[in-house]
Scaffold this active site. Structure first.
Site, PDB file in Angstrom:
ATOM      1  N   ARG A  70     -39.068  47.073  10.401  1.00  0.00           N
ATOM      2  CA  ARG A  70     -38.237  48.189   9.943  1.00  0.00           C
ATOM      3  C   ARG A  70     -39.004  49.133   9.021  1.00  0.00           C
ATOM      4  O   ARG A  70     -38.607  50.273   8.816  1.00  0.00           O
ATOM      5  CB  ARG A  70     -36.974  47.660   9.263  1.00  0.00           C
ATOM      6  N   TYR A 124     -27.770  75.343  10.468  1.00  0.00           N
ATOM      7  CA  TYR A 124     -27.626  74.684  11.772  1.00  0.00           C
ATOM      8  C   TYR A 124     -26.218  74.095  11.859  1.00  0.00           C
ATOM      9  O   TYR A 124     -25.756  73.445  10.908  1.00  0.00           O
ATOM     10  CB  TYR A 124     -28.704  73.595  11.808  1.00  0.00           C
ATOM     11  N   ASP A 196     -34.210  72.906   5.240  1.00  0.00           N
ATOM     12  CA  ASP A 196     -34.469  72.591   6.637  1.00  0.00           C
ATOM     13  C   ASP A 196     -35.539  73.590   7.088  1.00  0.00           C
ATOM     14  O   ASP A 196     -35.257  74.758   7.306  1.00  0.00           O
ATOM     15  CB  ASP A 196     -33.178  72.735   7.449  1.00  0.00           C
ATOM     16  N   LYS A 221     -38.349  69.625  17.699  1.00  0.00           N
ATOM     17  CA  LYS A 221     -38.654  70.993  18.103  1.00  0.00           C
ATOM     18  C   LYS A 221     -40.176  71.183  18.217  1.00  0.00           C
ATOM     19  O   LYS A 221     -40.753  70.753  19.173  1.00  0.00           O
ATOM     20  CB  LYS A 221     -38.031  71.961  17.095  1.00  0.00           C
TER      21      LYS A 221
HETATM   22  C1  LIG Z   1     -32.352  71.064  16.282  1.00  0.00           C
HETATM   23  C2  LIG Z   1     -32.256  71.246  14.833  1.00  0.00           C
HETATM   24  C3  LIG Z   1     -31.958  70.175  13.993  1.00  0.00           C
HETATM   25  C4  LIG Z   1     -31.606  68.827  14.518  1.00  0.00           C
HETATM   26  O1  LIG Z   1     -32.608  68.202  15.208  1.00  0.00           O
HETATM   27  P1  LIG Z   1     -32.267  67.063  16.279  1.00  0.00           P
HETATM   28  O2  LIG Z   1     -33.536  66.347  16.434  1.00  0.00           O
HETATM   29  O3  LIG Z   1     -31.796  67.776  17.504  1.00  0.00           O
HETATM   30  O4  LIG Z   1     -31.183  66.207  15.697  1.00  0.00           O
HETATM   31  C5  LIG Z   1     -31.941  70.420  12.642  1.00  0.00           C
HETATM   32  N1  LIG Z   1     -32.187  71.631  12.134  1.00  0.00           N
HETATM   33  C6  LIG Z   1     -32.464  72.685  12.915  1.00  0.00           C
HETATM   34  C7  LIG Z   1     -32.728  73.996  12.282  1.00  0.00           C
HETATM   35  C8  LIG Z   1     -32.496  72.535  14.279  1.00  0.00           C
HETATM   36  O5  LIG Z   1     -32.729  73.596  15.063  1.00  0.00           O
END
Ligand SMILES: *Cc1c(COP(=O)(O)O)cnc(C)c1O
Length: 411
Positions: A70, A124, A196, A221
């Site tokens: 873990r 988001y 973020d 992403k």
């Molecule tokens: C896609 C996204 C997330 C979430 O990511 P996942 O891996 O799809 O859960 C968080 N913040 C932003 C700005 C995003 O575009």
């Protein structure tokens, strides 16, 4: 890297090729050569030579020391180490099974019942859902603020405000926040600032030197970059990193070594992909801004576009994600435009090698800021978000041109 190289003074592009390739993760003890990429170490049990070593394991809690599955194994450690290395000011990085898991993991580690969370209105959408959902159930109140109104942000702070969640540019409407100013206010008031930073990645914007406490990313992403893996990360200075790490351990947060290997592979070409995406996105944004069907291009990298001044001041790079708003029209006409595109996939996510298009309906999710934006006509409401991939931008422009033609013909 059969040699152990100190990469700390090297440029980011060089670090991206070397990071995470420690000799002990790529080679075999007492053997002079090594492989380039750390192997996929699948592990639950880690074995100890004797009872004393098993007991001694309780004394440490760090990547690079075997303990139990873990806490990861070399594949996950290599990725975390690489991410820490390209994140200026970071003491460490925690990996989460998705970007959203990173957001929820960080917020749950930071907030307690009775706290108020201030969230940017361009966040988001699942971040909003978290504020209205789980956070509410545990007695945390989320309030939203206009991302471009610094005075309004400061006025929204109260005694109970414990944390702020930023996203700059917001991944839908691309509003850029004055992150250094907001972070400085937070620091003054003892509020934890979280960003973020999925859009820019540390290659385009380094949040920690700009005063932010915790930076997180959806590695799904750009870092992954190939639309075949989901993961998230949070990086911070020593104090917050330790807290996030211990919280994630209590929650049982762990990522698969196979996925970590995929993200690490993506990371090697991150800089190159971002550079290409950014150049193509700018070309396409410029082309769109000259089209009569387009009311507004929301791309902070574009001179004259909303947020461009702040972007130029604070950012060192961009990416392929931006939006545009159509002149008038209807939701149905906009949907038909997206249906007409052939090279752009219709689907969520972004930051992959392939281009995508999704509808943009900010009115549905904004509560604390205006839509249409100031200076836009009331009927200019419907937009499209594009994630520009690695295709030749001339082909993407031709695709957009025929789709805009179909849109215009619908009148
Ligand atoms: C896609 C996204 C997330 C979430 O990511 P996942 O891996 O799809 O859960 C968080 N913040 C932003 C700005 C995003 O575009």
């Amino acid at each position: 890297m059969a040699k152990n190289i100190d990469t700390s003074s090297l440029h980011t592009d060089t670090q991206l090729t070397l990071a995470g390739r420690r000799p002990e993760w790529t080679g075999i003890e007492n053997h002079p050569s090594a492989v380039v990429t750390p192997a996929v170490w699948r592990a639950s049990t880690h074995l100890y030579p004797d009872m004393a070593a098993l007991r001694a394991g309780h004394a440490y809690n760090e990547d690079g020391r075997f303990y139990y599955g873990r806490r990861g194994a070399p594949t996950q450690w290599a990725l975390a180490e690489a991410l820490t290395q390209i994140e200026p000011g970071a003491a460490g990085t925690v990996l989460y099974p998705s970007g959203l898991a990173a957001i929820s993991g960080v917020l749950l580690a930071v907030l307690k019942p009775g706290d108020v969370l201030l969230m940017t209105d361009n966040a988001y959408e699942p971040s909003r859902t978290l504020g209205n959902g789980i956070l509410k159930t545990i007695g945390v109140e989320t309030r939203w603020f206009d991302p471009t109104d610094l005075a309004g942000f400061e006025a929204a702070i109260c005694e109970r405000t414990a944390a702020v969640l930023l996203e700059s540019p917001g991944s839908l409407t691309m509003d850029v926040q004055d992150v250094p100013a907001i972070a400085a206010i937070c620091r003054d008031r003892g509020i934890t600032s979280i960003i973020d930073n999925t859009w820019a990645s540390p290659l385009g914007f380094a949040p920690l030197p700009h005063g932010v406490d915790i930076t997180l990313m959806a590695l799904t992403k750009h870092a992954g970059g190939h639309s075949d893996v989901m993961m998230g990360s949070a990086s911070a200075g020593p104090e917050w990193y330790d807290r996030l790490r211990r919280h994630a351990q209590q929650m049982g947060t762990v990522v698969s070594p196979d996925d970590a290997a995929l993200v690490l592979r993506g990371l090697r070409t991150l800089s190159l992909r971002l550079e290409r995406e950014t150049a193509s996105a700018l070309t396409i944004a410029q082309w769109l801004s000259a089209r009569p069907e387009v009311a507004r291009v929301l791309c902070p990298m574009l001179p004259g576009a909303p947020g461009h001044e702040l972007w130029r001041r604070d950012f060192t790079g961009g990416c392929g994600l931006f939006s545009f708003v159509l002149r008038g029209g209807s939701s149905a006409a906009r949907d038909a435009l997206i249906d007409t595109l052939s090279l752009f996939g219709i689907g969520y996510s972004w930051g992959g090698f392939e281009s995508l298009a999704t509808p943009l309906d900010p009115a549905r999710v904004r509560t604390a800021s205006a839509w249409p934006l100031a200076g836009m006509e009331a009927e200019d409401r419907f937009g499209v978000r594009l994630s520009i991939g690695l295709e030749d931008p001339r082909d993407l422009i031709a695709d957009l041109e025929q789709a805009l033609g179909v849109w215009a013909a619908q009148g």
